[in-house]
Design a protein around this motif. Structure first.
Motif, PDB file in Angstrom:
ATOM      1  N   ARG A   1       0.830  -1.210   0.000  1.00  0.00           N
ATOM      2  CA  ARG A   1       0.000   0.000   0.000  1.00  0.00           C
ATOM      3  C   ARG A   1       0.858   1.251   0.000  1.00  0.00           C
ATOM      4  N   ASP A   2       2.038   1.178   0.595  1.00  0.00           N
ATOM      5  CA  ASP A   2       2.956   2.323   0.565  1.00  0.00           C
ATOM      6  C   ASP A   2       3.385   2.628  -0.871  1.00  0.00           C
ATOM      7  N   ILE A   3       3.564   1.593  -1.685  1.00  0.00           N
ATOM      8  CA  ILE A   3       3.912   1.804  -3.091  1.00  0.00           C
ATOM      9  C   ILE A   3       2.724   2.415  -3.834  1.00  0.00           C
ATOM     10  N   LEU A   4       1.545   1.897  -3.584  1.00  0.00           N
ATOM     11  CA  LEU A   4       0.353   2.333  -4.316  1.00  0.00           C
ATOM     12  C   LEU A   4      -0.147   3.710  -3.890  1.00  0.00           C
ATOM     13  N   ILE A   5      -0.088   3.988  -2.600  1.00  0.00           N
ATOM     14  CA  ILE A   5      -0.667   5.232  -2.095  1.00  0.00           C
ATOM     15  C   ILE A   5       0.416   6.227  -1.699  1.00  0.00           C
TER      16      ILE A   5
ATOM     17  N   ARG B   1       0.376  10.184  -1.736  1.00  0.00           N
ATOM     18  CA  ARG B   1      -0.741  10.652  -2.569  1.00  0.00           C
ATOM     19  C   ARG B   1      -1.972  10.829  -1.682  1.00  0.00           C
ATOM     20  N   LYS B   2      -2.135  12.003  -1.106  1.00  0.00           N
ATOM     21  CA  LYS B   2      -3.201  12.260  -0.131  1.00  0.00           C
ATOM     22  C   LYS B   2      -4.600  12.140  -0.732  1.00  0.00           C
ATOM     23  N   ASP B   3      -4.717  12.284  -2.051  1.00  0.00           N
ATOM     24  CA  ASP B   3      -6.023  12.196  -2.702  1.00  0.00           C
ATOM     25  C   ASP B   3      -6.396  10.767  -3.098  1.00  0.00           C
ATOM     26  N   VAL B   4      -5.511   9.819  -2.863  1.00  0.00           N
ATOM     27  CA  VAL B   4      -5.785   8.418  -3.171  1.00  0.00           C
ATOM     28  C   VAL B   4      -6.286   7.758  -1.888  1.00  0.00           C
ATOM     29  N   ARG B   5      -7.435   7.099  -1.988  1.00  0.00           N
ATOM     30  CA  ARG B   5      -8.035   6.475  -0.810  1.00  0.00           C
ATOM     31  C   ARG B   5      -7.998   4.961  -0.922  1.00  0.00           C
ATOM     32  N   LEU B   6      -7.854   4.338   0.208  1.00  0.00           N
ATOM     33  CA  LEU B   6      -7.837   2.886   0.326  1.00  0.00           C
ATOM     34  C   LEU B   6      -9.209   2.422   0.787  1.00  0.00           C
ATOM     35  N   VAL B   7      -9.790   1.489   0.056  1.00  0.00           N
ATOM     36  CA  VAL B   7     -11.022   0.840   0.493  1.00  0.00           C
ATOM     37  C   VAL B   7     -10.642  -0.584   0.863  1.00  0.00           C
ATOM     38  N   TYR B   8     -10.845  -0.911   2.128  1.00  0.00           N
ATOM     39  CA  TYR B   8     -10.512  -2.239   2.627  1.00  0.00           C
ATOM     40  C   TYR B   8     -11.800  -3.049   2.716  1.00  0.00           C
ATOM     41  N   LEU B   9     -11.925  -4.009   1.813  1.00  0.00           N
ATOM     42  CA  LEU B   9     -13.085  -4.896   1.818  1.00  0.00           C
ATOM     43  C   LEU B   9     -12.784  -6.042   2.770  1.00  0.00           C
ATOM     44  N   LYS B  10     -13.461  -6.026   3.909  1.00  0.00           N
ATOM     45  CA  LYS B  10     -13.129  -6.942   4.992  1.00  0.00           C
ATOM     46  C   LYS B  10     -14.115  -8.102   5.053  1.00  0.00           C
ATOM     47  N   GLY B  11     -13.558  -9.302   5.097  1.00  0.00           N
ATOM     48  CA  GLY B  11     -14.377 -10.501   5.223  1.00  0.00           C
ATOM     49  C   GLY B  11     -13.612 -11.579   5.955  1.00  0.00           C
ATOM     50  N   SER B  12     -14.351 -12.477   6.552  1.00  0.00           N
ATOM     51  CA  SER B  12     -13.716 -13.562   7.295  1.00  0.00           C
ATOM     52  C   SER B  12     -13.213 -14.636   6.335  1.00  0.00           C
ATOM     53  N   GLU B  13     -12.257 -15.403   6.792  1.00  0.00           N
ATOM     54  CA  GLU B  13     -11.716 -16.484   5.965  1.00  0.00           C
ATOM     55  C   GLU B  13     -12.795 -17.507   5.600  1.00  0.00           C
ATOM     56  N   PRO B  14     -13.667 -17.921   6.555  1.00  0.00           N
ATOM     57  CA  PRO B  14     -14.719 -18.881   6.173  1.00  0.00           C
ATOM     58  C   PRO B  14     -15.682 -18.329   5.108  1.00  0.00           C
ATOM     59  N   LEU B  15     -16.054 -17.051   5.225  1.00  0.00           N
ATOM     60  CA  LEU B  15     -16.961 -16.453   4.237  1.00  0.00           C
ATOM     61  C   LEU B  15     -16.312 -16.430   2.854  1.00  0.00           C
ATOM     62  N   ILE B  16     -15.070 -15.993   2.799  1.00  0.00           N
ATOM     63  CA  ILE B  16     -14.380 -15.921   1.509  1.00  0.00           C
ATOM     64  C   ILE B  16     -14.162 -17.322   0.942  1.00  0.00           C
ATOM     65  N   ALA B  17     -13.859 -18.288   1.805  1.00  0.00           N
ATOM     66  CA  ALA B  17     -13.684 -19.675   1.345  1.00  0.00           C
ATOM     67  C   ALA B  17     -14.975 -20.190   0.708  1.00  0.00           C
ATOM     68  N   ARG B  18     -16.119 -19.884   1.317  1.00  0.00           N
ATOM     69  CA  ARG B  18     -17.397 -20.315   0.737  1.00  0.00           C
ATOM     70  C   ARG B  18     -17.616 -19.681  -0.631  1.00  0.00           C
ATOM     71  N   ARG B  19     -17.267 -18.416  -0.767  1.00  0.00           N
ATOM     72  CA  ARG B  19     -17.460 -17.739  -2.056  1.00  0.00           C
ATOM     73  C   ARG B  19     -16.499 -18.270  -3.113  1.00  0.00           C
ATOM     74  N   ILE B  20     -15.272 -18.539  -2.718  1.00  0.00           N
ATOM     75  CA  ILE B  20     -14.296 -19.091  -3.665  1.00  0.00           C
ATOM     76  C   ILE B  20     -14.762 -20.455  -4.161  1.00  0.00           C
TER      77      ILE B  20
ATOM     78  N   PRO C   1      -5.102   3.027  11.199  1.00  0.00           N
ATOM     79  CA  PRO C   1      -5.844   4.284  11.109  1.00  0.00           C
ATOM     80  C   PRO C   1      -5.093   5.372  10.340  1.00  0.00           C
ATOM     81  N   ASP C   2      -3.761   5.348  10.407  1.00  0.00           N
ATOM     82  CA  ASP C   2      -2.976   6.360   9.696  1.00  0.00           C
ATOM     83  C   ASP C   2      -3.066   6.204   8.174  1.00  0.00           C
ATOM     84  N   GLU C   3      -3.578   5.055   7.699  1.00  0.00           N
ATOM     85  CA  GLU C   3      -3.757   4.851   6.266  1.00  0.00           C
ATOM     86  C   GLU C   3      -5.120   5.379   5.792  1.00  0.00           C
TER      87      GLU C   3
END
Length: 132
Positions: free
Chosen positions: A45-49, A52-71, A96-98
């Protein structure tokens, strides 16, 4: 990854730098973009952001079991389910600093998009209606 072998930081670096270059080109042209990238580690993320104060990070958070079911329901995807656990082991959740916008992946996609747009204070554009 397709062969079940996780990528190394060295494997990822050229891809991350190419995405960062695209971000810089897009910003320089006065355009906006939404990019998707796992960026599991702070160093990525340090490379990507970076500063660059105008670039925002969206963290899509999910549990391992939920993602495993979707995969398990996907077909023909490049990442085999066997690598999921290694992805969670590598994950460094954003601090939080990100200034992350954290969105749960549990709701429906439309709800997730609305939550992110609200956090970004983006007005939703509704499709125009055909003639009356």
């Amino acid at each position: 990854m397709h062969q079940g072998i996780p990528l190394t930081d060295e494997d990822r670096r050229p891809w991350l730098e190419a995405i960062a270059a695209f971000i810089d080109e897009t910003r320089a042209a006065g355009r906006h973009a939404v990019l998707a990238c796992s960026a599991l580690k702070r160093a990525y993320r340090d490379i990507l952001i970076g500063d660059r104060k105008d670039v925002r990070l969206v963290y899509l958070k999910g549990s391992e079991p939920l993602i495993a079911r979707r995969i398990a329901t996907r077909h023909g995807h490049f990442m085999p389910p066997a690598l999921l656990h290694s992805q969670f082991e590598a994950l460094e959740e954003p601090g939080p600093d990100e200034r992350p916008i954290t969105a749960s992946i549990e709701p429906r996609p439309r709800e997730i998009v609305d939550q992110i747009a609200k956090a970004l204070k983006v007005k939703e554009t509704k499709p125009a209606r055909a003639g009356m």
